[in-house]
Design a protein around this motif. Structure first.
Motif, PDB file in Angstrom:
ATOM      1  N   VAL A  27       0.861  -1.180   0.000  1.00 41.04           N
ATOM      2  CA  VAL A  27       0.000   0.000   0.000  1.00 41.04           C
ATOM      3  C   VAL A  27       0.898   1.230   0.000  1.00 41.04           C
ATOM      4  N   ILE A  66       0.762  -6.981   4.654  1.00 42.31           N
ATOM      5  CA  ILE A  66       0.752  -5.658   4.034  1.00 42.31           C
ATOM      6  C   ILE A  66       2.056  -4.934   4.352  1.00 42.31           C
ATOM      7  N   CYS A  68       3.356  -1.089   3.968  1.00 39.45           N
ATOM      8  CA  CYS A  68       2.652   0.168   3.756  1.00 39.45           C
ATOM      9  C   CYS A  68       3.584   1.359   3.950  1.00 39.45           C
ATOM     10  N   ALA A  70       2.363   4.507   4.020  1.00 38.98           N
ATOM     11  CA  ALA A  70       1.560   5.630   4.530  1.00 38.98           C
ATOM     12  C   ALA A  70       1.941   5.921   5.987  1.00 38.98           C
ATOM     13  N   CYS A  73      -0.513   7.225   8.756  1.00 37.27           N
ATOM     14  CA  CYS A  73      -1.630   6.405   9.254  1.00 37.27           C
ATOM     15  C   CYS A  73      -1.330   5.905  10.665  1.00 37.27           C
ATOM     16  N   TYR A  75      -2.183   3.288  12.003  1.00 38.51           N
ATOM     17  CA  TYR A  75      -1.942   1.840  12.053  1.00 38.51           C
ATOM     18  C   TYR A  75      -0.582   1.442  11.507  1.00 38.51           C
ATOM     19  N   ASN A  76       0.147   2.403  10.947  1.00 40.64           N
ATOM     20  CA  ASN A  76       1.439   2.076  10.343  1.00 40.64           C
ATOM     21  C   ASN A  76       2.517   1.980  11.425  1.00 40.64           C
ATOM     22  N   GLY A  80       4.717  -1.715   8.538  1.00 39.77           N
ATOM     23  CA  GLY A  80       3.732  -2.793   8.615  1.00 39.77           C
ATOM     24  C   GLY A  80       2.382  -2.205   9.011  1.00 39.77           C
ATOM     25  N   ALA A  83      -3.573  -2.659  11.878  1.00 43.34           N
ATOM     26  CA  ALA A  83      -5.034  -2.650  11.960  1.00 43.34           C
ATOM     27  C   ALA A  83      -5.562  -4.086  12.057  1.00 43.34           C
ATOM     28  N   VAL A  86      -8.706  -4.458   7.506  1.00 39.19           N
ATOM     29  CA  VAL A  86      -8.434  -3.447   6.478  1.00 39.19           C
ATOM     30  C   VAL A  86      -9.385  -3.659   5.307  1.00 39.19           C
ATOM     31  N   CYS A  95      -7.045   2.762   0.508  1.00 36.97           N
ATOM     32  CA  CYS A  95      -7.249   2.073   1.783  1.00 36.97           C
ATOM     33  C   CYS A  95      -8.268   2.823   2.646  1.00 36.97           C
ATOM     34  N   THR A  97      -9.329   2.049   5.488  1.00 37.44           N
ATOM     35  CA  THR A  97      -9.023   1.961   6.927  1.00 37.44           C
ATOM     36  C   THR A  97      -8.013   3.030   7.362  1.00 37.44           C
ATOM     37  N   PHE A  98      -7.369   3.671   6.391  1.00 35.11           N
ATOM     38  CA  PHE A  98      -6.408   4.742   6.702  1.00 35.11           C
ATOM     39  C   PHE A  98      -7.043   5.778   7.631  1.00 35.11           C
TER      40      PHE A  98
HETATM   41  S1  SF4 Z   1      -4.747   0.899   7.590  1.00 40.30           S
HETATM   42 FE1  SF4 Z   1      -4.219   1.092   5.388  1.00 40.30          FE
HETATM   43  S2  SF4 Z   1      -2.991   2.984   5.231  1.00 40.30           S
HETATM   44 FE2  SF4 Z   1      -3.047   2.370   7.425  1.00 40.30          FE
HETATM   45  S3  SF4 Z   1      -1.163   1.150   7.777  1.00 40.30           S
HETATM   46 FE3  SF4 Z   1      -2.855  -0.274   7.254  1.00 40.30          FE
HETATM   47  S4  SF4 Z   1      -2.690  -0.551   4.995  1.00 40.30           S
HETATM   48 FE4  SF4 Z   1      -1.509   1.304   5.531  1.00 40.30          FE
END
Ligand code: SF4
Length: 101
Positions: A27, A66, A68, A70, A73, A75-76, A80, A83, A86, A95, A97-98
């Motif tokens: 992502v 995943i 990632c 981002a 975010c 969750y990053n 990795g 979350a 997702v 995404c 869930t971001f």
């Molecule tokens: S929720 Fe989406 S944007 Fe956030 S860390 Fe997970 S994959 Fe990346």
């Protein structure tokens, strides 16, 4: 089989009934502050990409698979995704869930 990664991008060659079989996904969204600025880089348009010629691993993907970029975010964690669930959207495979930190 159960997975915590729901992909609604039905045009993707790896998508089977909302589950992703790319084995792992990337992502992207290094500068993202909103969902539309993220996207699944593993997306392959099924109209031009055939799994029958694909040499990679085809197995069910979950959030643990995943990578990632981002960073904004919440969750990053070190590239990795932490979350518990997702969702990848049908619009541009971004995404859902971001959420910003
Ligand atoms: S929720 Fe989406 S944007 Fe956030 S860390 Fe997970 S994959 Fe990346």
């Amino acid at each position: 089989m159960e997975t915590n990664l729901l992909c609604l991008e039905k045009e993707c060659a790896f998508n089977k009934s909302g589950s992703c079989y790319a084995s792992h996904i990337k992502v992207e969204g290094y500068d993202a502050y909103i969902t539309p600025e993220t996207y699944c880089d593993t997306f392959r348009d099924s109209s031009s990409f055939s799994l029958s010629n694909y040499g990679g691993n085809i197995s069910l993907t979950s959030t643990q698979n995943i990578s990632c970029s981002a960073d904004n975010c919440k969750y990053n964690i070190s590239g990795g995704c932490s979350a518990s669930f997702v969702q990848i959207n049908p619009q541009n495979a971004n995404c859902e869930t971001f959420i910003t930190k």
